[in-house]
Design an enzyme around this catalytic site. Sequence first.
Site, PDB file in Angstrom:
ATOM      1  N   LYS A  50       0.929  -0.909   0.079  1.00 58.86           N
ATOM      2  CA  LYS A  50      -0.100   0.158   0.139  1.00 58.86           C
ATOM      3  C   LYS A  50       0.887   1.309   0.136  1.00 58.86           C
ATOM      4  O   LYS A  50       2.037   1.094   0.096  1.00 58.86           O
ATOM      5  CB  LYS A  50      -0.956   0.054   1.213  1.00 58.86           C
ATOM      6  CG  LYS A  50      -1.808  -1.322   1.459  1.00 58.86           C
ATOM      7  CD  LYS A  50      -2.826  -1.424   0.289  1.00 58.86           C
ATOM      8  CE  LYS A  50      -3.286  -2.909  -0.312  1.00 58.86           C
ATOM      9  NZ  LYS A  50      -4.203  -3.345   0.960  1.00 58.86           N
TER      10      LYS A  50
HETATM   11  C1  PLP Z   1      -5.451  -4.269   1.366  1.00 67.34           C
HETATM   12  C2  PLP Z   1      -6.839  -4.399   1.514  1.00 67.34           C
HETATM   13  C3  PLP Z   1      -7.476  -4.570   2.388  1.00 67.34           C
HETATM   14  C4  PLP Z   1      -6.860  -5.511   3.684  1.00 67.34           C
HETATM   15  O1  PLP Z   1      -5.841  -4.760   4.430  1.00 67.34           O
HETATM   16  P1  PLP Z   1      -4.763  -5.808   4.893  1.00 67.34           P
HETATM   17  O2  PLP Z   1      -4.062  -4.942   5.828  1.00 67.34           O
HETATM   18  O3  PLP Z   1      -4.099  -6.582   4.116  1.00 67.34           O
HETATM   19  O4  PLP Z   1      -5.493  -6.717   5.972  1.00 67.34           O
HETATM   20  C5  PLP Z   1      -8.735  -4.483   2.433  1.00 67.34           C
HETATM   21  N1  PLP Z   1      -9.370  -3.994   1.332  1.00 67.34           N
HETATM   22  C6  PLP Z   1      -8.902  -3.583   0.322  1.00 67.34           C
HETATM   23  C7  PLP Z   1      -9.465  -2.935  -0.776  1.00 67.34           C
HETATM   24  C8  PLP Z   1      -7.369  -3.927   0.377  1.00 67.34           C
HETATM   25  O5  PLP Z   1      -6.593  -3.612  -0.600  1.00 67.34           O
END
Ligand code: PLP
Length: 405
Positions: A196
């Site tokens: 991210k």
């Molecule tokens: C990455 C992501 C999540 C989950 O996040 P984590 O930190 O991996 O648990 C949820 N929704 C979306 C759209 C994501 O891209």
Amino acid sequence: MNEGASPFLPYGRQSIDDDDVAAVVRALRSDWLTTGPTVEAFEQAFAEKTGARYAIACNSGTAGLHLAMMALGLGEGDVLIVPTLTFLATANAARYVGAEVEFADVDADTGLLNEASLRAAIERSQGRARAVAPVHLNGPCVDMAMVARQAQEHGLAVVEDACHALGGTYESNGVDVPVGACRHSDMATFSLHPVKTITMGEGGVVTTNDSATCEKLKRFRSHGMTRNPEEFRNTALAFDGAGAPNPWYYEMAQPGYNYRASDINCALGLSQLAKLETFAARRRALAARYDALLAPLAPSIRPVPRVPGCDPVLHLYVVLIDFKAVGADRATIMRRLKARGIGTQVHYLPVHRQPYYQKRYGELVHPGADAYYERCLSLPLFPDMGDEDVARVVEGLKSSLDLKH
Ligand SMILES: *Cc1c(COP(=O)(O)O)cnc(C)c1O
């Protein structure tokens, strides 16, 4: 398989500097490893950055979504509307609390929830929908004023899944609002997973402007415990003869989880948050470079269209490919790119097509999501990429096609 000395380019990865390392080391040498002053400092900085009154850190984006569902009090008999083009966790959050998912279709070109698809999902849910979770897929934002209008009309709570969208803004009444400010929602959730925009290892954040919601999120983050005397119910146990709360005492009215973020993770998050603007500028520059180099390949290959009024920080650089026109299918192109050291990914198989949800809800028809899914491919995008990497990806993509000249 990787020819030459060029390093493998994944579709996304973290960017960690010496000062991030130093921040984590400082946390390790401090008195706190878990909940200490850095958690609060990170939460404060995150709230300021997003313009929300409160930010609650937790140990993943998925935990953030689950906490949001608990804070709304969603449960059996309730329905959460989820765009089917998202990561599994958005839908799973409803199931964690026993609620059902009503999958909404999305726009075939942006992959985003739109007015017609939300209205249709509300109608299908026959009055059982209690909340909607718009997903800002890739970074561009869902029209939140539109969501808020429909939500108000039908009494729905709104939780933005903003895991792709940190650092972006969208226009509301002529003003640019940061994603996470919750101008048109009850909560927004973020992930700080390494792919991210910024990372804390594993981690997440929920933002809200409502103090009662903030209290609930914090309580469910830590076992459902409260040490607030005003909330104590077993007064005979809680207070001494003089009416003072007993120093050891805490209570639990409803079980929560251990979803806390540690000081170690928050030290990394805080250090990374300071770089959000730098990362955003780099991501924007890389995206502009992709746009320019890919332009000659239109209309067979074109980037996902931008959303009016929205200035996103792209989490993913996604192109829509007409695989018939380019003469090669997606798996072939991905394998050819991989052989050249270029990682790509498909975000996402519509969640209603996962076996668990197929079994639960039967075969659903969402043509917009299918049309998006069938054409999408995420190309490498992360701040440490150079301009020459973008050129390498585009050249690699071109030579992976079987174009008839
Ligand atoms: C990455 C992501 C999540 C989950 O996040 P984590 O930190 O991996 O648990 C949820 N929704 C979306 C759209 C994501 O891209």
